[in-house]
Design a protein around this motif. Structure first.
Motif, PDB file in Angstrom:
ATOM      1  N   ALA A  73      -8.145  -1.375  -0.231  1.00  0.00           N
ATOM      2  CA  ALA A  73      -6.845  -1.939  -0.615  1.00  0.00           C
ATOM      3  C   ALA A  73      -6.738  -3.392  -0.166  1.00  0.00           C
ATOM      4  CB  ALA A  73      -5.714  -1.120   0.003  1.00  0.00           C
TER       5      ALA A  73
ATOM      6  N   ASP B 155       0.818  -1.217   0.000  1.00  0.00           N
ATOM      7  CA  ASP B 155       0.000   0.000   0.000  1.00  0.00           C
ATOM      8  C   ASP B 155       0.849   1.263   0.000  1.00  0.00           C
ATOM      9  OD1 ASP B 155      -2.263   1.536  -0.065  1.00  0.00           O
ATOM     10  OD2 ASP B 155      -2.672   1.373   2.078  1.00  0.00           O
TER      11      ASP B 155
ATOM     12  N   ARG C   3      -9.063   4.443   0.698  1.00  0.00           N
ATOM     13  CA  ARG C   3      -8.030   3.519   0.220  1.00  0.00           C
ATOM     14  C   ARG C   3      -7.874   2.342   1.167  1.00  0.00           C
ATOM     15  NH1 ARG C   3      -5.049   1.182  -3.809  1.00  0.00           N
ATOM     16  NH2 ARG C   3      -3.130   0.369  -2.911  1.00  0.00           N
TER      17      ARG C   3
END
Length: 500
Positions: A255, A203, A251
Protein backbone atom coordinates in the motif's frame (compact mmCIF):
# COMPACT_ATOMS: atom_id res chain seq x y z
CA UNK A 1 14.25 25.98 37.10
CA UNK A 2 12.49 29.00 35.56
CA UNK A 3 8.81 29.66 36.21
CA UNK A 4 8.00 28.81 32.57
CA UNK A 5 9.88 25.51 32.71
CA UNK A 6 8.20 24.65 36.00
CA UNK A 7 4.77 25.40 34.52
CA UNK A 8 5.47 23.19 31.50
CA UNK A 9 6.73 20.36 33.73
CA UNK A 10 3.68 20.65 35.98
CA UNK A 11 1.32 20.59 32.99
CA UNK A 12 3.01 17.43 31.71
CA UNK A 13 2.41 15.61 34.97
CA UNK A 14 -1.15 16.91 35.11
CA UNK A 15 -1.68 15.47 31.63
CA UNK A 16 -0.15 12.16 32.80
CA UNK A 17 -2.64 12.03 35.68
CA UNK A 18 -5.55 12.45 33.24
CA UNK A 19 -4.20 9.81 30.85
CA UNK A 20 -3.54 7.30 33.62
CA UNK A 21 -6.97 7.98 35.15
CA UNK A 22 -8.52 7.12 31.78
CA UNK A 23 -6.37 3.99 31.56
CA UNK A 24 -7.32 3.00 35.11
CA UNK A 25 -11.05 3.12 34.31
CA UNK A 26 -10.49 0.79 31.35
CA UNK A 27 -8.26 -1.62 33.29
CA UNK A 28 -10.60 -1.78 36.28
CA UNK A 29 -13.53 -2.59 34.03
CA UNK A 30 -11.76 -5.64 32.63
CA UNK A 31 -11.54 -7.34 36.04
CA UNK A 32 -14.34 -5.74 38.05
CA UNK A 33 -16.95 -7.55 35.91
CA UNK A 34 -15.55 -11.00 36.73
CA UNK A 35 -16.52 -10.73 40.41
CA UNK A 36 -20.10 -9.71 39.54
CA UNK A 37 -20.76 -12.49 37.00
CA UNK A 38 -22.66 -14.78 39.40
CA UNK A 39 -24.99 -11.90 40.37
CA UNK A 40 -25.52 -10.97 36.70
CA UNK A 41 -26.32 -14.60 35.87
CA UNK A 42 -28.89 -14.88 38.66
CA UNK A 43 -30.55 -11.56 37.84
CA UNK A 44 -30.78 -11.81 34.05
CA UNK A 45 -31.07 -15.59 33.72
CA UNK A 46 -27.91 -16.27 31.72
CA UNK A 47 -26.93 -19.85 30.96
CA UNK A 48 -23.31 -20.72 31.82
CA UNK A 49 -22.37 -20.56 28.12
CA UNK A 50 -24.28 -17.32 27.58
CA UNK A 51 -22.66 -15.69 30.59
CA UNK A 52 -19.25 -15.85 28.95
CA UNK A 53 -20.46 -13.33 26.35
CA UNK A 54 -20.72 -10.65 29.02
CA UNK A 55 -16.90 -10.78 28.99
CA UNK A 56 -16.25 -11.99 25.45
CA UNK A 57 -18.33 -9.29 23.71
CA UNK A 58 -16.15 -6.66 25.36
CA UNK A 59 -12.85 -8.41 24.70
CA UNK A 60 -13.56 -9.13 21.03
CA UNK A 61 -14.28 -5.47 20.29
CA UNK A 62 -11.39 -4.35 22.48
CA UNK A 63 -8.79 -6.69 20.98
CA UNK A 64 -9.96 -6.12 17.42
CA UNK A 65 -9.74 -2.32 17.37
CA UNK A 66 -6.56 -1.51 19.31
CA UNK A 67 -4.22 -1.43 16.32
CA UNK A 68 -6.62 0.57 14.16
CA UNK A 69 -7.31 3.05 16.97
CA UNK A 70 -3.60 3.56 17.62
CA UNK A 71 -2.92 4.44 13.99
CA UNK A 72 -6.03 6.62 13.85
CA UNK A 73 -4.53 8.66 16.67
CA UNK A 74 -1.43 9.35 14.56
CA UNK A 75 -3.60 10.47 11.65
CA UNK A 76 -6.28 12.65 13.26
CA UNK A 77 -4.81 13.50 16.67
CA UNK A 78 -4.31 11.34 19.75
CA UNK A 79 -6.12 13.79 22.08
CA UNK A 80 -9.21 13.68 19.91
CA UNK A 81 -9.16 9.86 19.78
CA UNK A 82 -8.55 9.51 23.55
CA UNK A 83 -11.43 11.80 24.54
CA UNK A 84 -13.79 10.47 21.86
CA UNK A 85 -13.18 6.89 22.96
CA UNK A 86 -13.74 7.82 26.58
CA UNK A 87 -17.11 9.41 25.74
CA UNK A 88 -18.18 6.21 23.97
CA UNK A 89 -17.00 4.15 26.96
CA UNK A 90 -18.96 6.29 29.45
CA UNK A 91 -22.19 6.16 27.43
CA UNK A 92 -21.83 2.41 26.97
CA UNK A 93 -21.20 1.98 30.71
CA UNK A 94 -24.48 3.77 31.42
CA UNK A 95 -26.18 1.48 28.90
CA UNK A 96 -24.69 -1.58 30.65
CA UNK A 97 -25.90 -0.41 34.05
CA UNK A 98 -29.44 0.14 32.72
CA UNK A 99 -29.56 -3.26 30.98
CA UNK A 100 -32.70 -5.24 31.78
CA UNK A 101 -32.15 -8.32 29.60
CA UNK A 102 -29.32 -10.48 28.27
CA UNK A 103 -29.13 -9.16 24.70
CA UNK A 104 -29.13 -5.55 25.90
CA UNK A 105 -26.19 -6.14 28.22
CA UNK A 106 -24.15 -8.05 25.62
CA UNK A 107 -24.69 -5.34 22.98
CA UNK A 108 -23.73 -2.63 25.47
CA UNK A 109 -20.60 -4.53 26.46
CA UNK A 110 -19.52 -4.72 22.80
CA UNK A 111 -19.86 -0.94 22.44
CA UNK A 112 -18.04 -0.51 25.75
CA UNK A 113 -15.19 -2.56 24.30
CA UNK A 114 -15.05 -0.24 21.30
CA UNK A 115 -14.72 2.78 23.59
CA UNK A 116 -12.14 1.04 25.76
CA UNK A 117 -9.98 0.15 22.77
CA UNK A 118 -10.09 3.63 21.24
CA UNK A 119 -9.25 5.24 24.59
CA UNK A 120 -6.40 2.99 25.68
CA UNK A 121 -4.73 2.53 22.28
CA UNK A 122 -3.22 6.03 22.18
CA UNK A 123 -2.32 6.55 25.85
CA UNK A 124 1.20 5.16 25.73
CA UNK A 125 1.98 7.14 22.57
CA UNK A 126 0.81 10.34 24.28
CA UNK A 127 3.01 9.59 27.31
CA UNK A 128 6.06 9.14 25.06
CA UNK A 129 5.30 12.51 23.45
CA UNK A 130 4.85 14.20 26.82
CA UNK A 131 8.26 13.29 28.24
CA UNK A 132 11.25 13.69 25.88
CA UNK A 133 13.67 13.40 28.82
CA UNK A 134 14.57 9.69 29.29
CA UNK A 135 14.63 9.92 33.10
CA UNK A 136 11.21 11.55 33.33
CA UNK A 137 9.84 9.14 30.73
CA UNK A 138 11.04 6.20 32.81
CA UNK A 139 9.15 7.53 35.83
CA UNK A 140 6.04 8.16 33.73
CA UNK A 141 6.08 4.64 32.31
CA UNK A 142 6.47 3.36 35.87
CA UNK A 143 3.23 5.14 36.78
CA UNK A 144 1.59 3.69 33.66
CA UNK A 145 2.82 0.22 34.63
CA UNK A 146 1.45 0.58 38.14
CA UNK A 147 -1.96 1.59 36.81
CA UNK A 148 -2.01 -1.31 34.35
CA UNK A 149 -0.88 -4.05 36.72
CA UNK A 150 -2.17 -2.76 40.05
CA UNK A 151 -5.48 -1.65 38.59
CA UNK A 152 -6.27 -5.18 37.43
CA UNK A 153 -5.85 -6.50 40.96
CA UNK A 154 -7.75 -3.59 42.50
CA UNK A 155 -10.67 -4.30 40.17
CA UNK A 156 -11.30 -7.58 41.98
CA UNK A 157 -11.63 -5.73 45.29
CA UNK A 158 -13.81 -2.94 43.94
CA UNK A 159 -16.05 -5.41 42.16
CA UNK A 160 -16.60 -7.35 45.37
CA UNK A 161 -17.41 -4.20 47.37
CA UNK A 162 -19.88 -2.75 44.83
CA UNK A 163 -21.61 -6.06 44.14
CA UNK A 164 -22.08 -6.98 47.79
CA UNK A 165 -22.90 -3.48 49.09
CA UNK A 166 -25.13 -2.28 46.20
CA UNK A 167 -25.74 -4.40 43.09
CA UNK A 168 -23.97 -5.50 39.91
CA UNK A 169 -25.43 -2.46 38.07
CA UNK A 170 -23.09 -0.19 40.02
CA UNK A 171 -19.92 -1.75 38.62
CA UNK A 172 -20.96 0.04 35.41
CA UNK A 173 -22.63 3.14 36.86
CA UNK A 174 -19.44 4.05 38.75
CA UNK A 175 -17.71 4.65 35.39
CA UNK A 176 -20.09 7.48 34.46
CA UNK A 177 -19.16 10.28 36.93
CA UNK A 178 -15.51 9.27 36.89
CA UNK A 179 -15.41 9.23 33.09
CA UNK A 180 -17.13 12.62 32.81
CA UNK A 181 -14.59 14.11 35.22
CA UNK A 182 -11.71 12.71 33.16
CA UNK A 183 -13.16 14.07 29.90
CA UNK A 184 -13.63 17.56 31.37
CA UNK A 185 -10.09 17.50 32.82
CA UNK A 186 -8.70 16.23 29.52
CA UNK A 187 -10.25 19.11 27.60
CA UNK A 188 -8.34 21.46 29.91
CA UNK A 189 -4.89 19.86 30.25
CA UNK A 190 -4.38 17.86 27.03
CA UNK A 191 -3.14 19.92 24.09
CA UNK A 192 -4.83 19.67 20.71
CA UNK A 193 -2.42 17.63 18.56
CA UNK A 194 -4.55 17.27 15.43
CA UNK A 195 -2.57 16.98 12.21
CA UNK A 196 -5.12 18.16 9.69
CA UNK A 197 -7.14 14.98 9.20
CA UNK A 198 -6.30 11.63 7.62
CA UNK A 199 -3.79 11.50 4.83
CA UNK A 200 -5.12 10.81 1.36
CA UNK A 201 -5.65 7.10 0.90
CA UNK A 202 -5.28 6.16 4.56
CA UNK A 203 -5.57 2.41 3.76
CA UNK A 204 -9.22 1.62 4.45
CA UNK A 205 -8.70 -1.91 3.08
CA UNK A 206 -5.92 -2.51 5.58
CA UNK A 207 -8.13 -1.24 8.40
CA UNK A 208 -10.91 -3.68 7.46
CA UNK A 209 -8.50 -6.62 7.15
CA UNK A 210 -6.68 -6.10 10.45
CA UNK A 211 -9.89 -5.44 12.39
CA UNK A 212 -11.52 -8.58 10.95
CA UNK A 213 -8.37 -10.61 11.63
CA UNK A 214 -8.02 -9.47 15.23
CA UNK A 215 -11.72 -9.84 16.03
CA UNK A 216 -11.79 -13.34 14.54
CA UNK A 217 -8.59 -14.26 16.37
CA UNK A 218 -9.94 -12.87 19.64
CA UNK A 219 -13.13 -14.92 19.20
CA UNK A 220 -11.13 -18.09 18.56
CA UNK A 221 -8.92 -17.54 21.60
CA UNK A 222 -11.82 -16.78 23.92
CA UNK A 223 -13.93 -19.75 22.77
CA UNK A 224 -11.06 -22.28 22.60
CA UNK A 225 -11.50 -23.43 26.23
CA UNK A 226 -15.16 -24.30 25.47
CA UNK A 227 -14.84 -25.77 21.97
CA UNK A 228 -11.40 -27.39 22.44
CA UNK A 229 -8.06 -26.42 20.95
CA UNK A 230 -8.30 -29.14 18.28
CA UNK A 231 -11.98 -28.75 17.35
CA UNK A 232 -13.07 -28.05 13.78
CA UNK A 233 -14.46 -24.64 14.77
CA UNK A 234 -11.27 -23.56 16.53
CA UNK A 235 -8.97 -24.77 13.74
CA UNK A 236 -11.18 -23.40 10.95
CA UNK A 237 -11.69 -19.96 12.42
CA UNK A 238 -8.08 -19.85 13.52
CA UNK A 239 -7.01 -20.52 9.93
CA UNK A 240 -9.37 -17.78 8.73
CA UNK A 241 -7.83 -15.31 11.19
CA UNK A 242 -4.34 -16.20 9.92
CA UNK A 243 -5.42 -15.79 6.29
CA UNK A 244 -6.94 -12.39 7.04
CA UNK A 245 -3.82 -11.31 8.92
CA UNK A 246 -1.60 -12.59 6.08
CA UNK A 247 -3.65 -10.58 3.58
CA UNK A 248 -3.25 -7.55 5.85
CA UNK A 249 0.55 -7.94 5.92
CA UNK A 250 0.66 -8.24 2.11
CA UNK A 251 -1.47 -5.11 1.90
CA UNK A 252 0.89 -3.25 4.24
CA UNK A 253 3.90 -4.22 2.13
CA UNK A 254 2.31 -2.86 -1.05
CA UNK A 255 0.00 0.00 0.00
CA UNK A 256 1.24 3.54 -0.73
CA UNK A 257 0.12 4.75 2.72
CA UNK A 258 -0.04 1.62 4.89
CA UNK A 259 -1.97 1.52 8.15
CA UNK A 260 0.91 -0.38 9.78
CA UNK A 261 4.26 0.45 8.13
CA UNK A 262 6.25 -2.77 8.46
CA UNK A 263 9.46 -0.75 8.88
CA UNK A 264 8.61 -0.24 12.57
CA UNK A 265 9.32 -3.92 13.22
CA UNK A 266 12.93 -3.48 12.13
CA UNK A 267 13.46 -2.10 15.62
CA UNK A 268 14.79 -4.92 17.80
CA UNK A 269 13.56 -3.09 20.87
CA UNK A 270 9.98 -2.80 19.62
CA UNK A 271 9.74 -6.35 18.24
CA UNK A 272 11.64 -8.11 21.03
CA UNK A 273 10.13 -6.05 23.84
CA UNK A 274 6.59 -6.71 22.67
CA UNK A 275 7.23 -10.43 22.18
CA UNK A 276 8.59 -10.85 25.70
CA UNK A 277 5.85 -8.64 27.17
CA UNK A 278 3.16 -10.72 25.46
CA UNK A 279 4.56 -13.94 26.93
CA UNK A 280 4.85 -12.39 30.38
CA UNK A 281 1.22 -11.27 30.35
CA UNK A 282 0.13 -14.68 29.08
CA UNK A 283 1.39 -16.10 32.36
CA UNK A 284 0.16 -13.22 34.53
CA UNK A 285 -3.41 -13.20 33.14
CA UNK A 286 -3.63 -16.95 33.62
CA UNK A 287 -2.52 -16.76 37.25
CA UNK A 288 -5.17 -14.14 38.10
CA UNK A 289 -7.84 -16.41 36.64
CA UNK A 290 -6.58 -19.62 38.26
CA UNK A 291 -5.70 -17.89 41.53
CA UNK A 292 -9.17 -16.41 41.93
CA UNK A 293 -10.74 -19.82 41.22
CA UNK A 294 -8.44 -21.52 43.72
CA UNK A 295 -9.32 -19.02 46.44
CA UNK A 296 -13.05 -19.30 45.71
CA UNK A 297 -13.60 -22.97 44.92
CA UNK A 298 -10.85 -24.64 46.97
CA UNK A 299 -10.38 -22.31 49.96
CA UNK A 300 -13.98 -21.00 49.98
CA UNK A 301 -13.22 -17.26 49.76
CA UNK A 302 -16.05 -14.79 49.06
CA UNK A 303 -15.70 -12.25 46.19
CA UNK A 304 -14.72 -9.54 48.68
CA UNK A 305 -12.13 -11.82 50.31
CA UNK A 306 -10.66 -12.61 46.90
CA UNK A 307 -10.25 -8.91 46.21
CA UNK A 308 -8.62 -8.36 49.61
CA UNK A 309 -6.40 -11.39 49.01
CA UNK A 310 -5.01 -9.87 45.83
CA UNK A 311 -4.19 -6.51 47.43
CA UNK A 312 -0.53 -7.50 48.06
CA UNK A 313 -0.07 -7.72 44.30
CA UNK A 314 -1.37 -4.18 43.78
CA UNK A 315 0.64 -2.80 46.71
CA UNK A 316 3.89 -4.49 45.60
CA UNK A 317 3.48 -3.29 42.04
CA UNK A 318 2.69 0.23 43.25
CA UNK A 319 5.75 0.47 45.49
CA UNK A 320 8.08 -0.68 42.73
CA UNK A 321 6.53 0.81 39.60
CA UNK A 322 6.39 4.41 40.80
CA UNK A 323 10.00 5.55 41.04
CA UNK A 324 11.93 2.39 41.92
CA UNK A 325 11.59 0.75 38.49
CA UNK A 326 12.95 3.84 36.71
CA UNK A 327 15.97 3.97 39.04
CA UNK A 328 16.63 0.27 38.55
CA UNK A 329 16.43 0.65 34.77
CA UNK A 330 18.85 3.58 34.84
CA UNK A 331 21.37 1.74 37.04
CA UNK A 332 21.27 -1.81 35.68
CA UNK A 333 19.66 -1.48 32.25
CA UNK A 334 16.03 -2.15 31.38
CA UNK A 335 16.83 -5.54 29.81
CA UNK A 336 18.49 -6.87 32.99
CA UNK A 337 15.68 -5.58 35.19
CA UNK A 338 13.08 -7.15 32.88
CA UNK A 339 14.76 -10.57 32.91
CA UNK A 340 15.18 -10.51 36.70
CA UNK A 341 11.52 -9.57 37.13
CA UNK A 342 10.44 -12.41 34.86
CA UNK A 343 12.43 -14.91 36.91
CA UNK A 344 10.71 -13.70 40.09
CA UNK A 345 7.29 -14.00 38.40
CA UNK A 346 8.07 -17.56 37.34
CA UNK A 347 9.09 -18.40 40.90
CA UNK A 348 5.78 -17.00 42.17
CA UNK A 349 3.83 -19.15 39.71
CA UNK A 350 5.70 -22.26 40.84
CA UNK A 351 4.96 -21.46 44.50
CA UNK A 352 1.26 -20.83 43.75
CA UNK A 353 1.09 -24.12 41.89
CA UNK A 354 2.22 -25.97 45.01
CA UNK A 355 -0.67 -24.66 47.17
CA UNK A 356 -2.57 -27.73 48.49
CA UNK A 357 -6.29 -28.43 48.91
CA UNK A 358 -6.21 -27.47 52.57
CA UNK A 359 -3.88 -24.59 51.94
CA UNK A 360 -3.33 -21.58 54.15
CA UNK A 361 -3.44 -18.09 52.63
CA UNK A 362 -0.51 -16.69 54.62
CA UNK A 363 1.74 -19.72 54.21
CA UNK A 364 0.83 -20.94 50.71
CA UNK A 365 -0.66 -18.05 48.74
CA UNK A 366 0.79 -14.80 50.08
CA UNK A 367 4.45 -15.63 49.22
CA UNK A 368 3.41 -16.37 45.64
CA UNK A 369 1.44 -13.15 45.34
CA UNK A 370 4.37 -11.12 46.69
CA UNK A 371 6.65 -12.67 44.07
CA UNK A 372 4.12 -11.87 41.35
CA UNK A 373 3.76 -8.29 42.58
CA UNK A 374 7.51 -7.67 42.87
CA UNK A 375 8.30 -9.31 39.53
CA UNK A 376 5.46 -7.55 37.73
CA UNK A 377 6.32 -4.23 39.34
CA UNK A 378 9.80 -4.18 37.80
CA UNK A 379 9.34 -6.25 34.62
CA UNK A 380 6.26 -4.55 33.18
CA UNK A 381 7.64 -0.95 33.15
CA UNK A 382 11.01 -2.18 31.90
CA UNK A 383 9.47 -4.07 28.97
CA UNK A 384 7.16 -1.20 28.04
CA UNK A 385 10.17 1.14 28.14
CA UNK A 386 12.09 -1.20 25.83
CA UNK A 387 9.17 -1.63 23.43
CA UNK A 388 8.66 2.14 23.11
CA UNK A 389 12.33 3.14 22.95
CA UNK A 390 13.40 4.96 19.81
CA UNK A 391 9.83 5.37 18.53
CA UNK A 392 9.44 8.46 16.37
CA UNK A 393 6.75 11.02 17.09
CA UNK A 394 4.81 10.14 13.92
CA UNK A 395 4.62 6.45 14.91
CA UNK A 396 4.03 6.84 18.66
CA UNK A 397 0.31 6.13 18.41
CA UNK A 398 0.95 3.09 16.22
CA UNK A 399 3.57 1.73 18.62
CA UNK A 400 1.13 2.29 21.49
CA UNK A 401 -1.57 0.38 19.60
CA UNK A 402 0.84 -2.48 18.86
CA UNK A 403 1.87 -2.63 22.51
CA UNK A 404 -1.71 -2.70 23.75
CA UNK A 405 -2.69 -5.30 21.13
CA UNK A 406 0.18 -7.53 22.22
CA UNK A 407 -0.88 -7.18 25.85
CA UNK A 408 -4.50 -8.05 25.06
CA UNK A 409 -3.84 -10.93 22.64
CA UNK A 410 -0.98 -12.33 24.72
CA UNK A 411 -3.05 -12.30 27.88
CA UNK A 412 -6.10 -13.82 26.20
CA UNK A 413 -4.08 -16.52 24.44
CA UNK A 414 -2.26 -17.49 27.62
CA UNK A 415 -5.54 -17.62 29.52
CA UNK A 416 -7.17 -19.81 26.85
CA UNK A 417 -4.29 -22.30 26.76
CA UNK A 418 -3.77 -22.49 30.52
CA UNK A 419 -7.52 -22.66 31.33
CA UNK A 420 -7.98 -25.47 28.80
CA UNK A 421 -5.10 -27.49 30.25
CA UNK A 422 -6.30 -26.92 33.81
CA UNK A 423 -9.85 -28.01 32.92
CA UNK A 424 -8.60 -31.09 31.08
CA UNK A 425 -6.46 -32.16 34.05
CA UNK A 426 -9.33 -31.61 36.51
CA UNK A 427 -11.69 -33.70 34.36
CA UNK A 428 -9.05 -36.41 34.13
CA UNK A 429 -8.70 -36.54 37.92
CA UNK A 430 -12.47 -36.56 38.42
CA UNK A 431 -12.73 -39.55 36.06
CA UNK A 432 -10.18 -41.34 38.24
CA UNK A 433 -12.44 -40.94 41.28
CA UNK A 434 -10.60 -38.04 42.94
CA UNK A 435 -12.88 -35.77 44.99
CA UNK A 436 -13.88 -32.43 43.47
CA UNK A 437 -11.66 -30.11 45.55
CA UNK A 438 -8.57 -32.25 44.93
CA UNK A 439 -9.39 -32.53 41.22
CA UNK A 440 -9.76 -28.77 40.89
CA UNK A 441 -6.53 -28.21 42.79
CA UNK A 442 -4.73 -30.69 40.54
CA UNK A 443 -5.98 -28.87 37.47
CA UNK A 444 -4.85 -25.52 38.83
CA UNK A 445 -1.43 -27.00 39.63
CA UNK A 446 -1.07 -28.09 35.99
CA UNK A 447 -2.18 -24.65 34.79
CA UNK A 448 0.29 -22.86 37.03
CA UNK A 449 3.09 -25.13 35.78
CA UNK A 450 2.29 -24.20 32.16
CA UNK A 451 2.07 -20.49 33.05
CA UNK A 452 5.48 -20.72 34.77
CA UNK A 453 6.92 -22.36 31.65
CA UNK A 454 5.60 -19.52 29.48
CA UNK A 455 7.23 -16.90 31.72
CA UNK A 456 10.52 -18.83 31.84
CA UNK A 457 10.46 -18.82 28.02
CA UNK A 458 9.93 -15.06 28.15
CA UNK A 459 12.95 -14.68 30.45
CA UNK A 460 15.17 -16.72 28.12
CA UNK A 461 14.06 -14.78 25.05
CA UNK A 462 14.51 -11.52 26.95
CA UNK A 463 18.09 -12.43 27.86
CA UNK A 464 18.82 -13.18 24.19
CA UNK A 465 16.83 -10.57 22.27
CA UNK A 466 17.01 -7.57 24.57
CA UNK A 467 20.66 -7.50 25.50
CA UNK A 468 22.63 -4.44 24.32
CA UNK A 469 24.34 -4.54 20.94
CA UNK A 470 28.11 -4.36 21.02
CA UNK A 471 29.80 -1.35 19.40
CA UNK A 472 30.89 -1.97 15.83
CA UNK A 473 34.59 -2.67 15.32
CA UNK A 474 36.58 0.21 14.00
CA UNK A 475 34.24 2.77 15.51
CA UNK A 476 35.52 3.54 19.01
CA UNK A 477 32.97 6.34 19.43
CA UNK A 478 30.02 3.99 18.91
CA UNK A 479 28.13 3.29 22.08
CA UNK A 480 26.43 0.11 23.10
CA UNK A 481 22.81 0.18 22.01
CA UNK A 482 20.77 -0.43 25.12
CA UNK A 483 17.17 -1.46 24.48
CA UNK A 484 15.11 0.73 26.69
CA UNK A 485 17.62 3.58 26.71
CA UNK A 486 15.29 6.26 25.42
CA UNK A 487 16.80 9.02 23.39
CA UNK A 488 14.50 11.87 22.38
CA UNK A 489 12.96 10.76 19.08
CA UNK A 490 13.60 12.91 16.06
CA UNK A 491 10.92 15.49 15.66
CA UNK A 492 9.31 14.82 19.03
CA UNK A 493 7.75 17.93 20.45
CA UNK A 494 8.31 18.18 24.18
CA UNK A 495 4.99 19.91 24.63
CA UNK A 496 2.88 17.37 22.76
CA UNK A 497 -0.02 16.16 24.85
CA UNK A 498 -0.23 19.00 27.40
CA UNK A 499 -1.07 22.64 27.54
CA UNK A 500 1.71 25.05 28.40
Amino acid sequence: MSSTAFAVRRSRWAALVVLCAGFLVIVLDQTIVNVALPSIQADLGFTPAGLTWVVNAYLIAFGGLLLLAGRLGDLVGRRRVFLGGLVVFVLASLWCGLATDRSMLIAARFVQGVGGAVTSAVILGMIVGLFPDPRELGKAIGVYGFVGSGGAAAGLLLGGVLTEALSWHWIFFVNVPVGVLIVVSGLRVLADDRVGGPRRGADAAGAVLVTAALMTGSYVILKAPDTGLGSLRTVGLGALALVLFGAFLIRQATAPTPLLPLRVFRSRSLSGGNLVLGLMLAGMFAQMFLGALYLQLVLGFTPLQIGMGYLPVAVSIGLLSVGASARLNARFGAHRVAVAGLVVIAAGLVVFGRAPVGGDYVGDVLPALLCLGVGGGVAFPALVTIAMSGVSAEDAGLASGVNNTVQQVGGALGLAVVATIAAFRSDELLAQGVDRAAALDGGYDAGFAVAAGIVVTAAILGAILLRPQRPKEGNPEARSSEPGHLEPAAGRDASVGCTS
